[in-house]
Design a protein around this motif. Sequence first.
Motif, PDB file in Angstrom:
ATOM      1  N   LYS A  89     -27.083 -11.673 -20.804  1.00 43.25           N
ATOM      2  CA  LYS A  89     -26.729 -12.697 -19.824  1.00 43.25           C
ATOM      3  C   LYS A  89     -26.112 -12.052 -18.583  1.00 43.25           C
ATOM      4  O   LYS A  89     -25.074 -12.480 -18.081  1.00 43.25           O
ATOM      5  CB  LYS A  89     -25.801 -13.746 -20.437  1.00 43.25           C
ATOM      6  N   GLY A  90     -26.786 -10.993 -18.137  1.00 41.01           N
ATOM      7  CA  GLY A  90     -26.284 -10.208 -17.019  1.00 41.01           C
ATOM      8  C   GLY A  90     -26.910 -10.602 -15.702  1.00 41.01           C
ATOM      9  O   GLY A  90     -27.586 -11.633 -15.587  1.00 41.01           O
ATOM     10  N   ALA A  91     -26.672  -9.753 -14.721  1.00 41.88           N
ATOM     11  CA  ALA A  91     -27.244  -9.939 -13.389  1.00 41.88           C
ATOM     12  C   ALA A  91     -27.824  -8.592 -12.952  1.00 41.88           C
ATOM     13  O   ALA A  91     -27.143  -7.565 -13.020  1.00 41.88           O
ATOM     14  CB  ALA A  91     -26.178 -10.407 -12.411  1.00 41.88           C
ATOM     15  N   PHE A  92     -29.076  -8.634 -12.506  1.00 38.11           N
ATOM     16  CA  PHE A  92     -29.782  -7.413 -12.129  1.00 38.11           C
ATOM     17  C   PHE A  92     -30.700  -7.718 -10.965  1.00 38.11           C
ATOM     18  O   PHE A  92     -31.468  -8.680 -10.999  1.00 38.11           O
ATOM     19  CB  PHE A  92     -30.583  -6.906 -13.334  1.00 38.11           C
ATOM     20  N   LEU A  93     -30.607  -6.919  -9.909  1.00 33.82           N
ATOM     21  CA  LEU A  93     -31.455  -7.066  -8.738  1.00 33.82           C
ATOM     22  C   LEU A  93     -32.101  -5.726  -8.444  1.00 33.82           C
ATOM     23  O   LEU A  93     -31.406  -4.716  -8.340  1.00 33.82           O
ATOM     24  CB  LEU A  93     -30.622  -7.511  -7.530  1.00 33.82           C
ATOM     25  N   TYR A  94     -33.427  -5.739  -8.316  1.00 30.09           N
ATOM     26  CA  TYR A  94     -34.158  -4.530  -7.965  1.00 30.09           C
ATOM     27  C   TYR A  94     -35.007  -4.800  -6.736  1.00 30.09           C
ATOM     28  O   TYR A  94     -35.627  -5.857  -6.614  1.00 30.09           O
ATOM     29  CB  TYR A  94     -35.087  -4.068  -9.101  1.00 30.09           C
ATOM     30  N   ALA A  95     -35.033  -3.851  -5.827  1.00 31.25           N
ATOM     31  CA  ALA A  95     -35.969  -3.879  -4.703  1.00 31.25           C
ATOM     32  C   ALA A  95     -36.406  -2.452  -4.438  1.00 31.25           C
ATOM     33  O   ALA A  95     -35.606  -1.521  -4.536  1.00 31.25           O
ATOM     34  CB  ALA A  95     -35.321  -4.482  -3.459  1.00 31.25           C
ATOM     35  N   SER A  96     -37.680  -2.297  -4.124  1.00 29.90           N
ATOM     36  CA  SER A  96     -38.197  -0.953  -3.859  1.00 29.90           C
ATOM     37  C   SER A  96     -37.701  -0.420  -2.525  1.00 29.90           C
ATOM     38  O   SER A  96     -37.717   0.782  -2.290  1.00 29.90           O
ATOM     39  CB  SER A  96     -39.727  -0.961  -3.877  1.00 29.90           C
TER      40      SER A  96
END
Length: 134
Positions: free
Chosen positions: A94-101
Motif C-alpha cells: 500500500k505504498g506510493a511509487f512514481l516512475y518517469a523515464s
Amino acid sequence: MKIALIGYGKMGKAIEELAKERGDEIVLRITSSDLGGLTLENIQKADVAIDFSRPEFAFENIALCMHAGVPCVSGTTGWLDKYDDAVDLCNENKGAFLYASNFSIGVNLFFNLNKHLATLMQSHNQYDVSMEEI
C-alpha cells in the motif's frame, strides 16, 4: 519535507539544491561509493526517497522503500524489466511509487508532440516520418 537521495550524481545534486531552496531537508545521500548507508533504518528517516541511481540497483532501492513504507520517485532508466515487480510491491505494501523515464519538461513536451504527430500522420502512408531527441 525530509528527502532521501539515492544516487548523488548531477540529478541528485540538482534535486538537493532545489529542495534546500524550498526549505526541505536532505536526510540521506547515497552515492555509488556509500551503498552501505542505504538501510531500512536510514530510509525510514525520510518522507520520500528520490532514486536516480544505476539500473542494477534501482529495483532493490525501490523495494527497500516499499518495505520501509517510504514513497519513492524513480528517474533511473534501464531497469524496466522489473517494473511490474515494483508495481506489485507497491500495491502489496500500500505504498506510493512514481516512475518517469525523463523528468525534463522539454522532453515530456517532445513525447506529447510525437504522439500528436503520429495521430496526424496516420492517414499519410506515403511519408516515412521520424523524430530524434538530441
